[in-house]
Motif scaffolding. Structure first.
Motif, PDB file in Angstrom:
ATOM      1  N   VAL A 123     -18.275   1.872  -4.042  1.00 18.56           N
ATOM      2  CA  VAL A 123     -18.579   3.299  -4.088  1.00 18.56           C
ATOM      3  C   VAL A 123     -19.949   3.521  -4.726  1.00 18.56           C
ATOM      4  O   VAL A 123     -20.706   4.395  -4.309  1.00 18.56           O
ATOM      5  N   GLU A 124     -20.256   2.708  -5.748  1.00 20.20           N
ATOM      6  CA  GLU A 124     -21.529   2.828  -6.476  1.00 20.20           C
ATOM      7  C   GLU A 124     -21.895   1.441  -6.988  1.00 20.20           C
ATOM      8  O   GLU A 124     -21.050   0.732  -7.527  1.00 20.20           O
ATOM      9  N   ALA A 125     -23.159   1.053  -6.812  1.00 18.68           N
ATOM     10  CA  ALA A 125     -23.599  -0.262  -7.290  1.00 18.68           C
ATOM     11  C   ALA A 125     -25.115  -0.363  -7.215  1.00 18.68           C
ATOM     12  O   ALA A 125     -25.756   0.365  -6.456  1.00 18.68           O
ATOM     13  N   PRO A 126     -25.676  -1.309  -7.972  1.00 20.56           N
ATOM     14  CA  PRO A 126     -27.122  -1.516  -7.934  1.00 20.56           C
ATOM     15  C   PRO A 126     -27.563  -2.427  -6.771  1.00 20.56           C
ATOM     16  O   PRO A 126     -28.677  -2.935  -6.783  1.00 20.56           O
ATOM     17  N   PHE A 127     -26.698  -2.634  -5.801  1.00 24.83           N
ATOM     18  CA  PHE A 127     -27.001  -3.536  -4.684  1.00 24.83           C
ATOM     19  C   PHE A 127     -27.705  -2.785  -3.557  1.00 24.83           C
ATOM     20  O   PHE A 127     -27.398  -1.618  -3.304  1.00 24.83           O
ATOM     21  N   PRO A 128     -28.583  -3.469  -2.819  1.00 25.38           N
ATOM     22  CA  PRO A 128     -29.350  -2.818  -1.748  1.00 25.38           C
ATOM     23  C   PRO A 128     -28.590  -2.757  -0.421  1.00 25.38           C
ATOM     24  O   PRO A 128     -29.072  -3.230   0.611  1.00 25.38           O
ATOM     25  N   VAL A 129     -27.367  -2.195  -0.469  1.00 31.81           N
ATOM     26  CA  VAL A 129     -26.543  -2.096   0.735  1.00 31.81           C
ATOM     27  C   VAL A 129     -25.754  -0.790   0.715  1.00 31.81           C
ATOM     28  O   VAL A 129     -25.554  -0.187  -0.334  1.00 31.81           O
ATOM     29  N   THR A 130     -25.297  -0.393   1.901  1.00 30.58           N
ATOM     30  CA  THR A 130     -24.348   0.713   2.038  1.00 30.58           C
ATOM     31  C   THR A 130     -23.200   0.222   2.903  1.00 30.58           C
ATOM     32  O   THR A 130     -23.302  -0.831   3.563  1.00 30.58           O
ATOM     33  N   GLY A 131     -22.111   0.966   2.909  1.00 31.91           N
ATOM     34  CA  GLY A 131     -20.984   0.628   3.763  1.00 31.91           C
ATOM     35  C   GLY A 131     -20.333  -0.701   3.432  1.00 31.91           C
ATOM     36  O   GLY A 131     -19.750  -1.339   4.306  1.00 31.91           O
ATOM     37  N   TYR A 132     -20.400  -1.123   2.176  1.00 37.26           N
ATOM     38  CA  TYR A 132     -19.874  -2.432   1.767  1.00 37.26           C
ATOM     39  C   TYR A 132     -18.350  -2.419   1.767  1.00 37.26           C
ATOM     40  O   TYR A 132     -17.722  -1.559   1.176  1.00 37.26           O
ATOM     41  N   LEU A 133     -17.773  -3.407   2.430  1.00 35.25           N
ATOM     42  CA  LEU A 133     -16.331  -3.613   2.464  1.00 35.25           C
ATOM     43  C   LEU A 133     -16.089  -5.105   2.327  1.00 35.25           C
ATOM     44  O   LEU A 133     -16.717  -5.908   3.025  1.00 35.25           O
ATOM     45  N   SER A 134     -15.195  -5.484   1.424  1.00 30.85           N
ATOM     46  CA  SER A 134     -14.987  -6.900   1.142  1.00 30.85           C
ATOM     47  C   SER A 134     -13.504  -7.208   1.000  1.00 30.85           C
ATOM     48  O   SER A 134     -12.719  -6.350   0.581  1.00 30.85           O
ATOM     49  N   THR A 135     -13.134  -8.450   1.340  1.00 29.39           N
ATOM     50  CA  THR A 135     -11.749  -8.905   1.216  1.00 29.39           C
ATOM     51  C   THR A 135     -11.712 -10.214   0.448  1.00 29.39           C
ATOM     52  O   THR A 135     -12.510 -11.119   0.692  1.00 29.39           O
ATOM     53  N   LEU A 136     -10.764 -10.291  -0.467  1.00 33.84           N
ATOM     54  CA  LEU A 136     -10.480 -11.505  -1.224  1.00 33.84           C
ATOM     55  C   LEU A 136      -9.090 -11.934  -0.803  1.00 33.84           C
ATOM     56  O   LEU A 136      -8.135 -11.149  -0.876  1.00 33.84           O
ATOM     57  N   ARG A 137      -8.965 -13.193  -0.316  1.00 30.81           N
ATOM     58  CA  ARG A 137      -7.722 -13.655   0.294  1.00 30.81           C
ATOM     59  C   ARG A 137      -7.397 -15.071  -0.178  1.00 30.81           C
ATOM     60  O   ARG A 137      -8.293 -15.913  -0.273  1.00 30.81           O
ATOM     61  N   VAL A 138      -6.115 -15.328  -0.437  1.00 33.26           N
ATOM     62  CA  VAL A 138      -5.639 -16.653  -0.835  1.00 33.26           C
ATOM     63  C   VAL A 138      -4.768 -17.206   0.290  1.00 33.26           C
ATOM     64  O   VAL A 138      -3.819 -16.548   0.730  1.00 33.26           O
ATOM     65  N   HIS A 139      -5.098 -18.423   0.737  1.00 35.38           N
ATOM     66  CA  HIS A 139      -4.348 -19.101   1.791  1.00 35.38           C
ATOM     67  C   HIS A 139      -3.683 -20.357   1.238  1.00 35.38           C
ATOM     68  O   HIS A 139      -4.258 -21.020   0.367  1.00 35.38           O
ATOM     69  N   ALA A 140      -2.541 -20.707   1.780  1.00 34.00           N
ATOM     70  CA  ALA A 140      -1.940 -22.003   1.501  1.00 34.00           C
ATOM     71  C   ALA A 140      -2.736 -23.069   2.251  1.00 34.00           C
ATOM     72  O   ALA A 140      -3.316 -22.802   3.304  1.00 34.00           O
ATOM     73  N   VAL A 141      -2.784 -24.269   1.699  1.00 31.86           N
ATOM     74  CA  VAL A 141      -3.390 -25.407   2.380  1.00 31.86           C
ATOM     75  C   VAL A 141      -2.235 -26.210   2.975  1.00 31.86           C
ATOM     76  O   VAL A 141      -1.379 -26.700   2.226  1.00 31.86           O
ATOM     77  N   PRO A 142      -2.160 -26.333   4.296  1.00 32.29           N
ATOM     78  CA  PRO A 142      -1.037 -27.026   4.919  1.00 32.29           C
ATOM     79  C   PRO A 142      -0.817 -28.430   4.335  1.00 32.29           C
ATOM     80  O   PRO A 142      -1.765 -29.199   4.189  1.00 32.29           O
ATOM     81  N   GLY A 143       0.430 -28.690   3.965  1.00 28.86           N
ATOM     82  CA  GLY A 143       0.783 -30.006   3.447  1.00 28.86           C
ATOM     83  C   GLY A 143       0.437 -30.225   1.982  1.00 28.86           C
ATOM     84  O   GLY A 143       0.625 -31.325   1.463  1.00 28.86           O
TER      85      GLY A 143
END
Length: 139
Positions: free
Chosen positions: A75-95
């Motif tokens: 919503v607000e940041a000192p970064f030079p971007v707009t429209g930022y959307l990010s995902t943090l995801r945890v996956h199992a490692v098979p086996g």
């Protein structure tokens, strides 16, 4: 719109990793770049402060405990971007019950910088963040 994604296999089960990073306000537990997080709007918004005192405000857009991921927008940041959307995801490692893969990805529109510069910025943030997460889990 620019995108970047970084993933890393970590020495811990998906459950352990998600227990550490799955809370929207858990960044202070594993990401040294964010020493302060304040919950706002009933926990749907986090106000982060970096070591330089800069403020980053992010809104939780999607969350799945069962699938171990959340998505947030800046919503607000000192970064030079707009429209930022990010995902943090945890996956199992098979086996492998003792390992998991964490993926941090984002999309955004650069403002005042090239697409390559914006991608490099967030690739570095994501990579350094996952390195910090690895270090916390390895101790």
């Amino acid at each position: 719109m620019a995108t970047t994604s970084v993933s890393r296999v970590l020495p811990a089960s998906p459950e352990r990793v998600w227990d550490l990073i799955g809370g929207f306000h858990a960044l202070i537990d594993w990401l040294p770049y964010i020493p302060e997080s304040t919950m706002l709007e009933g926990g749907r918004v986090r106000r982060l402060t970096n070591p330089d005192g800069e403020v980053i405000v992010e809104r939780l857009m999607d969350f799945s405990e069962a699938e171990r991921h959340y998505t947030y927008a800046i919503v607000e940041a000192p970064f030079p971007v707009t429209g930022y959307l990010s995902t943090l995801r945890v996956h199992a490692v098979p086996g492998r019950e003792d390992a998991s893969e964490v993926q941090w990805s984002g999309c955004f529109t650069p403002v005042g910088v090239s697409e390559g510069e914006a991608v490099d910025l967030f690739t570095t943030i994501f990579r350094d963040g996952l390195e910090a997460l690895h270090n916390v889990l390895a101790t």
